[in-house]
Design a protein around this motif. Structure first.
Motif, PDB file in Angstrom:
ATOM      1  N   PRO A  43       5.021  -5.007  -6.853  1.00 51.50           N
ATOM      2  CA  PRO A  43       4.954  -4.726  -5.411  1.00 51.50           C
ATOM      3  C   PRO A  43       4.690  -5.711  -4.329  1.00 51.50           C
ATOM      4  CG  PRO A  43       3.871  -3.133  -6.976  1.00 51.50           C
ATOM      5  CD  PRO A  43       3.885  -4.294  -7.827  1.00 51.50           C
ATOM      6  N   GLY A  60      10.046   0.884  -6.012  1.00 50.23           N
ATOM      7  CA  GLY A  60       9.187   1.748  -6.947  1.00 50.23           C
ATOM      8  C   GLY A  60       9.831   3.092  -7.285  1.00 50.23           C
ATOM      9  N   PRO A 373       5.136   5.681  -5.327  1.00 46.89           N
ATOM     10  CA  PRO A 373       5.550   4.643  -4.324  1.00 46.89           C
ATOM     11  C   PRO A 373       6.282   5.091  -3.160  1.00 46.89           C
ATOM     12  CG  PRO A 373       6.654   4.507  -6.376  1.00 46.89           C
ATOM     13  CD  PRO A 373       5.725   5.544  -6.363  1.00 46.89           C
TER      14      PRO A 373
END
Length: 459
Positions: A43, A60, A373
């Motif tokens: 990330p 994500g 996410p």
């Protein structure tokens, strides 16, 4: 070399002396070490490349969707083909996908579409082939040792997590591609360890192979689904797992992105993960004794209440130090929770059905996680951290409520009583052994849970 047809599962040596288990564990440790570093970094890599927390959420989300797509086919593969060969294929394809990611980052051609495609393919590959590794465990470890084996896995994961955050931050400071390179190395190590395994990991005895080849994939899946939903306790825990996985993982990701957006160095953010991992490691040391002495239902419900309360408190934490304290509280009950619930359900699931049932369980438990996410990225960009964290905390609280009000989960006894409880409730797994001896959920292996203290070694 010809591999023996008699399963290692039939031995009763301590786990530390079980050579086949050690090879299985070494492969998992090496893979998890690389995966832990890469998972923490990805990330942040996406954030550096794109400069947008919303893009991190989108990547994500697509990564999670890739994982979900592979789950059901992966469970079917694990129940129809040699699980050792599937694990070898998982390592080989993992090397390939991460090598491509390294090349993309070194070449400076990374973008949102490229990162999303690579993440989705890598996760699809992982779930399509990864269920075979977990399905092998019941063929390696006797039923009486399952709680300890799962506790060892928890402790192993925590020990890796303890160093993966700071290590990932340090590697990112050198080059964005280094965390992905560590995962390449982890897959190579897992490949070598798996090549050294010698047990027979076909999901069914040799004499049933012909019948398997004629069996219908849809019927196989329907049988596993019907078997699973006929157990109210499995349905109850599935709902709990889906909510708590979305809530807890979403909260942790939100904190990571929130601190990164504030300019906190990656190495410092990694320290929070190390605090959580250290807490899990302490809990893993205690987990085997807890699971053997405290009713599993109480262990699971108590752990969920602690997790929900800690997540509810995160939005009100005034500093990273207080968040670290809450992380420590969250981590302590997790190993016993996972060892109790995971060990019990592994115990009652027939060996030939491990892959399909494991895939169905994972699909339910992780089905909502791709939203984490997306919610975290969108929430931070439009609603702010307190609101986003509050949403995830509410999901964890709802999971705890479902666990408390349902009667089935509460009734599961300590590990020493699993065999009798499974027999009385009709949950015992009746299955033939591949060495020709009778073996069901109420076998003598399972009755020795209370006598396995000396077999402690991922605890």
């Amino acid at each position: 070399m010809h591999r023996p047809t008699k399963p290692v599962h039939g031995t009763h040596e301590p786990l530390r002396r079980n050579a086949e288990y050690r090879r299985w564990l070494v492969g998992d440790v090496l893979l998890d070490a690389g995966a832990g570093i890469a998972a923490f970094a990805f990330p942040l890599v996406t954030l550096v490349v794109t400069g947008s927390v919303a893009a991190v959420g989108l990547v994500g989300l697509l990564e999670g969707i890739g994982g979900l797509i592979g789950m059901i086919p992966g469970g079917l593969l694990a129940d129809r083909f040699d699980r050792r060969r599937l694990r070898l294929l998982a390592s080989a394809t993992g090397i390939l996908t991460q090598a491509v990611l390294v090349a993309v980052l070194v070449g400076g051609v990374a973008s949102v579409p490229v990162l999303a495609a690579l993440a989705g393919v890598h996760r699809l590959r992982g779930t399509l082939l990864g269920f075979a590794s977990d399905a092998m465990l019941k063929q390696i470890v006797p039923p009486a040792q399952l709680p300890r084996a799962i506790s060892i896995n928890e402790g192993r994961g925590a020990a890796i997590e303890l160093g993966s955050g700071p290590a990932s931050g340090a590697l990112l400071a050198v080059h964005l591609a280094l965390p992905a390179l560590t995962l390449v190395i982890g897959h190579v190590g897992s490949l070598i360890a798996t090549l050294r395994m010698r047990g027979d990991y076909r999901p069914r005895p040799a004499e049933s192979t012909a019948g398997l080849s004629r069996s219908h994939v849809g019927r196989d899946l329907f049988d596993a689904l019907r078997w699973s939903i006929a157990q109210p306790v499995r349905v109850q825990l599935g709902a709990v797992a889906a909510l708590v996985n979305l809530g807890s993982n979403g909260a942790l990701l939100t904190v990571t992105l929130m601190l990164a957006a504030r300019g906190v160095p990656a190495a410092q953010i990694g320290l929070l993960s190390s605090v959580l991992a250290a807490s899990i490691l302490v809990g893993a040391v205690l987990a085997p004794r807890i699971v053997e002495r405290v009713p599993t239902g109480i262990v699971v419900i108590g752990g969920l209440i602690v997790l929900a309360a800690s997540t509810l408190a995160i939005p009100f934490a005034p500093s990273p130090w207080m968040i670290a304290v809450l992380y420590a509280v969250m981590g302590l009950p997790l190993p016993a929770l996972n060892a109790g619930s995971g060990g019990f359900f592994l115990h009652i699931t027939p060996t030939p059905m491990q892959g399909r049932v494991g895939a169905l369980n994972a699909l339910v438990a992780m089905g909502l996680m791709p939203l984490a996410p997306a919610i975290a990225g969108w929430g931070l960009a439009h609603a702010g951290a307190p609101v986003t964290l509050g949403v995830f905390a509410a999901l964890c609280a709802l999971a705890a409520v479902i666990a408390v009000i349902g009667p089935h989960l509460r009734s599961i006894p300590a590990a020493a009583g699993w065999v009798e409880h499974a027999r009385l409730t009709g949950l015992a797994a009746d299955e033939p052994r591949t060495d020709g001896r009778a073996d069901d959920g109420a076998s003598a292996d399972g009755a020795r849970v209370a006598d396995e203290d000396e077999h402690a070694a991922r605890g």
